[in-house]
Write a protein that holds these residues in place. Structure first.
Motif, short mmCIF file in Angstrom:
data_model
loop_
_atom_site.label_atom_id
_atom_site.label_comp_id
_atom_site.label_asym_id
_atom_site.label_seq_id
_atom_site.Cartn_x
_atom_site.Cartn_y
_atom_site.Cartn_z
N LEU A 202 -14.83 -7.80 4.06
CA LEU A 202 -14.25 -6.71 3.28
C LEU A 202 -13.94 -5.50 4.16
N GLY A 203 -14.62 -5.39 5.30
CA GLY A 203 -14.29 -4.32 6.23
C GLY A 203 -12.88 -4.49 6.77
N ARG A 204 -12.49 -5.73 7.01
CA ARG A 204 -11.13 -6.02 7.47
C ARG A 204 -10.12 -5.66 6.39
N GLU A 205 -10.43 -6.00 5.14
CA GLU A 205 -9.53 -5.66 4.04
C GLU A 205 -9.38 -4.14 3.92
N ALA A 206 -10.49 -3.41 4.08
CA ALA A 206 -10.44 -1.95 4.01
C ALA A 206 -9.54 -1.39 5.11
N ALA A 207 -9.65 -1.94 6.31
CA ALA A 207 -8.81 -1.48 7.42
C ALA A 207 -7.33 -1.77 7.14
N ASN A 208 -7.04 -2.94 6.57
CA ASN A 208 -5.66 -3.27 6.22
C ASN A 208 -5.11 -2.28 5.19
N ALA A 209 -5.93 -1.98 4.17
CA ALA A 209 -5.49 -1.05 3.14
C ALA A 209 -5.24 0.34 3.71
N SER A 210 -6.10 0.76 4.63
CA SER A 210 -5.94 2.07 5.26
C SER A 210 -4.64 2.14 6.06
N GLN A 211 -4.33 1.07 6.81
CA GLN A 211 -3.09 1.03 7.59
C GLN A 211 -1.86 1.02 6.69
N LEU A 212 -1.91 0.21 5.64
CA LEU A 212 -0.77 0.13 4.72
C LEU A 212 -0.55 1.47 4.02
N ARG A 213 -1.63 2.15 3.66
CA ARG A 213 -1.52 3.46 3.04
C ARG A 213 -0.85 4.45 3.99
N ARG A 214 -1.24 4.41 5.27
CA ARG A 214 -0.65 5.31 6.26
C ARG A 214 0.83 5.01 6.46
N ASN A 215 1.21 3.73 6.43
CA ASN A 215 2.62 3.37 6.62
C ASN A 215 3.51 3.91 5.51
N PHE A 216 2.95 4.05 4.29
CA PHE A 216 3.76 4.50 3.14
C PHE A 216 3.29 5.85 2.61
N GLU A 217 2.69 6.63 3.49
CA GLU A 217 2.23 7.95 3.07
C GLU A 217 3.44 8.80 2.64
N ASP A 218 3.31 9.43 1.48
CA ASP A 218 4.38 10.28 0.92
C ASP A 218 5.65 9.50 0.62
N SER A 219 5.55 8.19 0.46
CA SER A 219 6.71 7.37 0.14
C SER A 219 6.82 7.21 -1.38
N PRO A 220 8.04 7.28 -1.93
CA PRO A 220 8.21 7.05 -3.37
C PRO A 220 8.19 5.57 -3.75
N LEU A 221 8.08 4.68 -2.75
CA LEU A 221 8.19 3.25 -3.01
C LEU A 221 6.89 2.64 -3.51
N VAL A 222 5.80 2.90 -2.82
CA VAL A 222 4.53 2.24 -3.14
C VAL A 222 3.37 3.16 -2.81
N TYR A 223 2.32 3.05 -3.62
CA TYR A 223 1.10 3.83 -3.40
C TYR A 223 -0.04 2.86 -3.15
N VAL A 224 -0.83 3.14 -2.10
CA VAL A 224 -2.00 2.31 -1.77
C VAL A 224 -3.24 3.17 -1.96
N PRO A 225 -4.23 2.71 -2.73
CA PRO A 225 -5.42 3.53 -2.99
C PRO A 225 -6.16 3.90 -1.71
N ARG A 226 -6.79 5.05 -1.76
CA ARG A 226 -7.55 5.58 -0.63
C ARG A 226 -8.82 4.76 -0.39
N VAL A 227 -9.18 4.59 0.87
CA VAL A 227 -10.42 3.88 1.26
C VAL A 227 -11.52 4.91 1.50
N TYR A 228 -12.70 4.66 0.98
CA TYR A 228 -13.87 5.53 1.21
C TYR A 228 -14.78 4.82 2.22
N TRP A 229 -14.62 5.19 3.49
CA TRP A 229 -15.30 4.48 4.57
C TRP A 229 -16.82 4.68 4.52
N ASP A 230 -17.29 5.82 4.04
CA ASP A 230 -18.74 6.06 3.99
C ASP A 230 -19.43 5.16 2.99
N TYR A 231 -18.65 4.53 2.11
CA TYR A 231 -19.21 3.66 1.08
C TYR A 231 -18.71 2.23 1.23
#
Length: 538
Positions: A202-231
């Protein structure tokens, strides 16, 4: 012993659903044909259902690992008959949840604190449960609503045991069935092994989600939920809780007057943006992982979750894929064939004209239909299936790409049946090709590579001398020593010197001032040296 018992269970389920009838016994070698005759499967009546449904029900009965395998297998439409692939696509990854107390224990062990200290509230009743993990609703001390994904306890030994049995069955199929090698069952199981083992981290999945979120930051196309790394940890993944409408709930979307045409076209744009711009694409975009933010019906946004499976393409695969797609759009089958050979997707000794004829035979009947009725994803499947007759080695990344394109196109047509993927994709591809090879893009690439080239610059004279000294003879076991091709090596050296000089100018534009002061005689010597080093045609 447990593995043997599990194998017996598999054979019992095979017999109950008479999956042996999926095989043509007359084409089997004598030993397996005799084994099939002696097996007690024929004592079971044949269930009154199509063969695809029998296979789907058998996989569901064998458990979550086989269900996920069937889901993955449904994407290999280049290997399966359509009726079986369609039925396998209906497999639902719904599994009874494990107790909430176990989930709490896993979270506390992984994060090192009691759940009461980690979260302001935590619901022990799972929101949803799947074969690998289940999710719980929670609230952070800061008041943010989150969902906590928890890996199933002791799931890895179960998966590895079933994978070992799958490899045994795959080798039997490959060895004893006449069409076994063409199906490449061991390769298919290996691909599945990589996918399912990646989902256990699941750590790998969290890293993937974080990267995908950064790729589409402020994009009107898709939103990826934020990852809470401390949890989050290896077997716990905490992310922002989203509110959206399931993309399959077309009725609700229509009631809210959502622009479904725009939503469908944005799905296509998201796919090509991920594949071509980022080379990092969500490869599990089935409807259960996609939601819609309809707060502004005229400007809807996708919400993507579950980033466990991510695909990526190399620069060369990106380039050849884009050129192949454009050639298909233009019905230039000769270029499609040449590109397949050039990029190594089919063997180098493939006769281009034969491959071109095969491509034309596949594509022309499809193009005779109205453009709105053509499934681009299905056409890609037909092309891969045809290429497999020419010993095409299907890369896992291309399989993920094919699967994702089929998902995206199916989703788009469900939202907007008149979606014309061709008109949506072609301008995007042409623009990407133009931007990739524009002068500005090439200059940026040179600037990125310049530090590496400059680092190697002091070694160039030694490398040139070494090639000139040792490139004069080349030993051939059959003919002994013979002259090699020093001119080719020297030509590469000359080209390398020229490229490094260009790198210096790109990285240090002020070098142009120094070059302007170099005497004309020095430039003449440099030109003469390059002329001597550059290869000449025989």
């Amino acid at each position: 012993m447990s593995r043997s018992l599990r194998l017996l269970t598999i054979f019992r389920v095979v017999g109950r659903y008479r999956l042996d009838l999926l095989l043509d016994h007359s084409n089997l070698p004598p030993l397996p044909r005799t084994a099939f005759k002696l097996a007690p499967w024929h004592l079971h009546p044949v269930p009154d259902m199509p063969r695809g449904e029998r296979l789907r029900r058998a996989l569901e009965e064998l458990g979550p690992v086989f269900v996920k395998f069937g889901q993955m297998l449904s994407t290999r439409r280049d290997l399966l008959p359509e009726d079986i692939a369609d039925e396998l696509a209906r497999l639902q990854d719904a599994v009874p949840p494990f107790p909430g107390e176990q989930a709490v224990a896993i979270i506390e062990k992984s994060l090192g604190q009691p759940v009461a200290d980690l979260f302001a509230s935590f619901d022990p009743e799972p929101m949803a449960s799947a074969s690998v993990a289940q999710v719980h609703a929670a609230t952070l001390a800061s008041g943010e609503s989150v969902v906590v994904k928890v890996l199933r306890p002791d799931i890895e030994p179960v998966i590895r045991q079933d994978l070992a049995l799958m490899f045994i069955l795959a080798r039997l199929v490959e060895r004893f069935l006449p069409f076994g090698r063409r199906l490449r069952p061991v390769e298919v199981v290996k691909d599945y092994e990589l996918v399912v083992l990646d989902e256990l981290d699941l750590g790998r999945e969290a890293a993937n989600a974080s990267q995908l979120r950064r790729n589409f930051e402020d994009s009107p196309l898709v939103y990826v939920p934020r990852v809470y790394w401390d949890y989050s940890a290896h077997n716990v993944f905490t992310m922002e809780r989203i509110k959206g409408i399931p993309v399959t709930d077309v009725k609700t979307l229509k009631e809210l007057d959502v622009d479904l045409k725009l939503l469908a076209e944005r799905g296509v744009e998201i796919f090509f943006t991920q594949v071509l711009r980022d080379s990092f694409f969500h490869a599990d975009m089935h409807p259960g992982n996609i939601f819609v933010d309809a707060s502004n019906p005229a400007d809807p946004t996708y919400i993507a979750v579950d980033c466990a499976i991510i695909g990526s393409l190399s620069d060369s695969d990106q380039y050849y894929l884009a050129r192949n797609l454009l050639a298909i759009f233009h019905r230039d089958y000769r270029e499609v064939a040449q590109l397949h050979v050039e990029c190594g997707w089919v063997p180098a000794d493939t006769r281009v004209q034969d491959f071109e004829a095969a491509m034309r035979a596949v594509c022309e009947p499809v193009f005779e239909r109205p453009i709105s009725e053509i499934s681009f994803g299905q056409l890609l499947v037909y092309l891969f299936r045809t290429a497999s007759r020419f010993d095409m080695e299907v890369q896992p990344s291309l399989v993920l790409l094919q699967k994702t394109l089929l998902n995206i196109e199916g989703l788009g047509r469900q939202l907007y049946p008149d979606l014309n993927l061709w008109d949506t994709a072609q301008p995007f591809l042409e623009q990407w090709m133009a931007e990739r090879y524009s002068p500005q893009s090439m200059l940026q690439k040179l600037q990125r590579q310049a530090p590496s080239w400059l680092e190697q610059l002091p070694r160039v004279p030694d490398l040139v001398l070494h090639q000139l000294e040792h490139g004069t003879t080349e030993r051939n076991p059959a003919r002994g020593s013979r002259p090699s091709r020093p001119r080719t090596l020297s030509g590469r050296s000359a080209a390398g010197l020229a490229a490094l000089a260009a790198a210096v100018v790109v990285a240090r534009p002020q070098a142009l001032d120094w070059l302007a002061e170099v005497p004309l005689a020095s430039w003449a010597l440099v030109a003469a040296g390059l002329a001597l080093l550059w290869p000449r045609r025989s």
